[in-house]
Structure formats: C-alpha cells, structure tokens
Design an enzyme around this catalytic site. Structure first.
Site, PDB file in Angstrom:
ATOM      1  N   HIS A  37     -26.125   3.662 -70.603  1.00  0.00           N
ATOM      2  CA  HIS A  37     -27.197   3.870 -70.736  1.00  0.00           C
ATOM      3  C   HIS A  37     -26.795   5.595 -72.088  1.00  0.00           C
ATOM      4  O   HIS A  37     -27.309   6.513 -72.391  1.00  0.00           O
ATOM      5  CB  HIS A  37     -27.205   5.389 -69.756  1.00  0.00           C
ATOM      6  CG  HIS A  37     -28.377   3.977 -68.281  1.00  0.00           C
ATOM      7  ND1 HIS A  37     -26.764   3.694 -67.350  1.00  0.00           N
ATOM      8  CD2 HIS A  37     -29.037   3.839 -68.193  1.00  0.00           C
ATOM      9  CE1 HIS A  37     -27.681   2.747 -66.463  1.00  0.00           C
ATOM     10  NE2 HIS A  37     -29.153   3.091 -67.301  1.00  0.00           N
ATOM     11  N   ASP A 150     -31.857  -5.339 -72.754  1.00  0.00           N
ATOM     12  CA  ASP A 150     -34.003  -5.093 -72.073  1.00  0.00           C
ATOM     13  C   ASP A 150     -34.540  -5.526 -73.479  1.00  0.00           C
ATOM     14  O   ASP A 150     -35.782  -4.960 -73.492  1.00  0.00           O
ATOM     15  CB  ASP A 150     -33.970  -4.550 -71.130  1.00  0.00           C
ATOM     16  CG  ASP A 150     -32.811  -3.892 -69.784  1.00  0.00           C
ATOM     17  OD1 ASP A 150     -33.024  -5.053 -69.219  1.00  0.00           O
ATOM     18  OD2 ASP A 150     -32.445  -3.232 -69.988  1.00  0.00           O
ATOM     19  N   ARG A 187     -26.020  -3.255 -62.098  1.00  0.00           N
ATOM     20  CA  ARG A 187     -26.687  -4.098 -61.162  1.00  0.00           C
ATOM     21  C   ARG A 187     -25.328  -4.805 -60.583  1.00  0.00           C
ATOM     22  O   ARG A 187     -24.636  -5.476 -59.986  1.00  0.00           O
ATOM     23  CB  ARG A 187     -27.282  -5.444 -61.322  1.00  0.00           C
ATOM     24  CG  ARG A 187     -29.071  -4.466 -61.321  1.00  0.00           C
ATOM     25  CD  ARG A 187     -29.784  -5.659 -60.840  1.00  0.00           C
ATOM     26  NE  ARG A 187     -31.274  -5.322 -60.061  1.00  0.00           N
ATOM     27  CZ  ARG A 187     -32.323  -5.047 -61.122  1.00  0.00           C
ATOM     28  NH1 ARG A 187     -32.685  -4.811 -62.805  1.00  0.00           N
ATOM     29  NH2 ARG A 187     -33.482  -3.999 -60.473  1.00  0.00           N
TER      30      ARG A 187
HETATM   31  P1  AMP Z   1     -32.019   1.363 -67.073  1.00  0.00           P
HETATM   32  O1  AMP Z   1     -31.240   2.125 -65.868  1.00  0.00           O
HETATM   33  O2  AMP Z   1     -31.421  -0.172 -66.371  1.00  0.00           O
HETATM   34  O3  AMP Z   1     -33.481   1.045 -66.271  1.00  0.00           O
HETATM   35  O4  AMP Z   1     -31.762   1.429 -67.995  1.00  0.00           O
HETATM   36  C1  AMP Z   1     -32.013   2.180 -68.739  1.00  0.00           C
HETATM   37  C2  AMP Z   1     -32.156   2.003 -70.185  1.00  0.00           C
HETATM   38  O5  AMP Z   1     -30.757   2.141 -70.481  1.00  0.00           O
HETATM   39  C3  AMP Z   1     -33.172   1.182 -71.025  1.00  0.00           C
HETATM   40  O6  AMP Z   1     -33.507   1.105 -72.342  1.00  0.00           O
HETATM   41  C4  AMP Z   1     -31.824  -0.171 -70.537  1.00  0.00           C
HETATM   42  O7  AMP Z   1     -32.061  -1.110 -71.947  1.00  0.00           O
HETATM   43  C5  AMP Z   1     -31.022   0.915 -71.172  1.00  0.00           C
HETATM   44  N1  AMP Z   1     -29.704   0.086 -71.061  1.00  0.00           N
HETATM   45  C6  AMP Z   1     -29.239  -0.593 -70.158  1.00  0.00           C
HETATM   46  N2  AMP Z   1     -27.896  -1.322 -70.288  1.00  0.00           N
HETATM   47  C7  AMP Z   1     -27.333  -1.039 -71.293  1.00  0.00           C
HETATM   48  C8  AMP Z   1     -26.226  -1.810 -72.190  1.00  0.00           C
HETATM   49  N3  AMP Z   1     -25.723  -2.420 -71.812  1.00  0.00           N
HETATM   50  N4  AMP Z   1     -26.520  -1.308 -73.933  1.00  0.00           N
HETATM   51  C9  AMP Z   1     -27.725  -0.402 -73.834  1.00  0.00           C
HETATM   52  N5  AMP Z   1     -28.707   0.222 -72.924  1.00  0.00           N
HETATM   53  C10 AMP Z   1     -28.714  -0.253 -72.223  1.00  0.00           C
END
Ligand code: AMP
Length: 301
Positions: A37, A150, A187
């Site tokens: 993030h 994602d 997760r």
């Molecule tokens: P989430 O909080 O899991 O919904 O993710 C929020 C944003 O962070 C989304 O655009 C995800 O694709 C991105 N994101 C999550 N994990 C990663 C990672 N390891 N590397 C880059 N972006 C990420």
C-alpha cells in the site's frame, strides 16, 4: 493530515482542492496497510498535490462465508503510516455512510470480470466496481493508484473507467514482495509460521513458470505442469486456480506468442492468497523464423 468520515465532507474538500488547481491523487485501500500500500501512496505523493487514501473494508466485495469479519483492521497504525508518508486526507467512511441503504444499482464489467477471481468469488468484481465508482465520486481524483498484485481487479477498474468515461486516470504500480518472494497482502497476517513457509510455493511456482518461458517454452500446458509441481511442494489446502491468461481479457492462453500473465489462487489455513507474475517469451518466441530452444524436455522433473 485530515481524517474525513463523511462522503459530503470528502466531496466538499476535494471540490476545493480541484478548484484551487491542485491535482488529487487517490489510493483506495481496505486498510491493514503494508509496504505494498505504501508504495502506491508514494507513487501518488510523487505526482499529486493532494494525496487522499481511503480505508474502507467494503462489504459488497465479500461473498457469503468469506472473511469480512476477521479481515485485519489496524486503524491507528494505518493513520500513523499515512501521516509518515505525507498523506493529506484519509477518508474512512463507515459501512452505513457508504451504503445508507442496500444499493439498488449494479455495475457489471462483463468479460474481464468472468474468469479466475470472477469464477471463484462470484459477485466480487461487482462489489469492487460499485465501491470504486462511489469512492471516485466522493473523492473526485485526477489519478487513482492500483497494485498489479490484484491484476484482474486493475483491468476491471480500467475497463469501468473507460466504459463510463470517468474523469480519472488509473495508474498501475508493481507488486511489492517480501524478500522470500511472497507478495505482501493484508491476508498474510492469517498465516502461522509453518503456513507462511508453505505459502512461498505460490510465488515460487509463478516465477518457475516465468523461468520456463524465459528459457523458450511456449506451450501453456507444459509451463503449467511445471508450475503445479512446484506449487504442490507447499501442500496448499486447496488450489482455486493456476492459470496462464491474456493480460487484457484474462482468458486462458494455449500458446504464448507475447507477454501474458501467470495467475494463482490458493488456500493455506485461514488465508486465501492470490498472486501473479508476467510471463515474457524471449524474442525468439515472438519472432517466427528464429529457432526455438527445445531444451525443456530435459528440464522437467
Ligand atoms: P487492499 O487493501 O488489499 O484492497 O489493496 C489496496 C490496493 O493496494 C490495491 O490496489 C492493491 O492491488 C494494492 N496492493 C495490495 N498488495 C500489494 C502489493 N503487495 N504490492 C503492490 N500493491 C499492492
């Protein structure tokens, strides 16, 4: 840094930012922030005048029996991280604020939403499309930053923005991994040390497939067979899919003629993990006429 809980207030603030000629960069998240993030936030910080991060665990993208109740939440630490990264506004609406009544509107991005995650999480991308639309309307960003982690979600959002002429530019950011190769994910917090060790098999399998492709293999079935073998070493509790797909449509590819994506989703313990890696055939594979290295037979096993 300002924290905003109400849609109307968020909209007022962003109207003011835009009216003052400031470019608004937006990073939507579900919180439990990690370096993945933060990489999105840094990309936004480098380009935008005003950086908005949303923290909202969106109920409409979780299916029945999924982990919405146990999804990691760490608001205080998240706010501190945003502050450190120079975020201007954190938007953290409640569910009741975002969905004052059950939404009657459905947004279906057909095609790219269908395979892989779409198949194993029915309704998931409808929820993603709905919340992104609502968040974009609340925040009014010039640019919104999404992670390649994602990859399918990113393509769904791009298509949504294109089809509905949304005045926002979608920016994709590379996947951030731990040194052991595992893609960072909120997760991952579910994994016990033993499960975490086993979880490495997912990224290992995807990178092993990329190595096969770099070595000249072009038949998806052969590449996948190798990937499955590497994945099995992690003894996942279940494999939802391991697939080689077109990076735009997410439909399976049989013979690699250009860059594609290897995608996987597994269950280990309480965690469902997804990851993807680009497969890039060497120049020989995309230019017919050059000879193909056929050494893969000796490599298998
Ligand atoms: P989430 O909080 O899991 O919904 O993710 C929020 C944003 O962070 C989304 O655009 C995800 O694709 C991105 N994101 C999550 N994990 C990663 C990672 N390891 N590397 C880059 N972006 C990420």
């Amino acid at each position: 840094m300002i924290t905003v809980d109400r849609v109307a207030e968020m909209r007022r603030m962003c109207d003011r930012e835009r009216a003052a000629g400031r470019r608004v960069g937006f990073v939507p998240t579900m919180g439990a922030l990690h370096e993945g993030h933060l990489s999105l936030i840094r990309a936004a910080r480098a380009e935008a005048d005003t950086v908005v991060v949303s923290i909202f665990v969106n109920p409409t993208q979780f299916g029945p029996g999924e982990d919405i109740d146990s999804y990691p939440r760490s608001m205080e630490a998240d706010l501190a991280a945003c502050e450190r990264e120079g975020v201007d506004i954190v938007f953290r609406p409640s569910s009741g604020e975002m969905y004052p009544r059950p939404p009657a509107t459905r947004i279906v991005v057909s095609g790219v939403s269908g395979p892989l995650e779409g198949e194993f999480r029915p309704g998931h991308f409808e929820g993603v499309a709905l919340v992104c639309t609502k968040l974009f309307n609340a925040v009014g960003p010039c640019r919104a930053y999404f992670g390649e982690k994602d990859a399918q979600q990113l393509r769904v959002v791009r298509r949504l923005v294109e089809d509905l002429c949304m005045p926002v530019e979608v920016v994709d950011c590379p996947t951030v991994r731990d040194p052991d190769g595992i893609a960072l994910s909120s997760r991952n917090a579910y994994l016990t040390p033993d499960e975490r060790e086993r979880a490495r098999a997912l990224s290992r399998a995807l990178f092993a497939m990329a190595d096969r492709v770099a070595a000249g293999e072009r038949r998806a079935e052969d590449i996948l067979a190798h990937g499955r073998e590497v994945l099995a070493r992690g003894r996942p509790d279940a494999v939802d899919y391991l697939a080689i797909v077109d990076g735009d449509t997410f439909e399976p590819v049989e013979v690699l003629e250009g860059p594609v994506l290897a995608c996987g989703a597994i269950h280990i313990g309480k965690a469902r993990l997804i990851d993807n890696v680009a497969l890039t055939p060497p120049a020989a594979a995309v230019h017919p006429g050059r000879t193909q290295d056929d050494s893969e037979q000796g490599e298998t096993g």
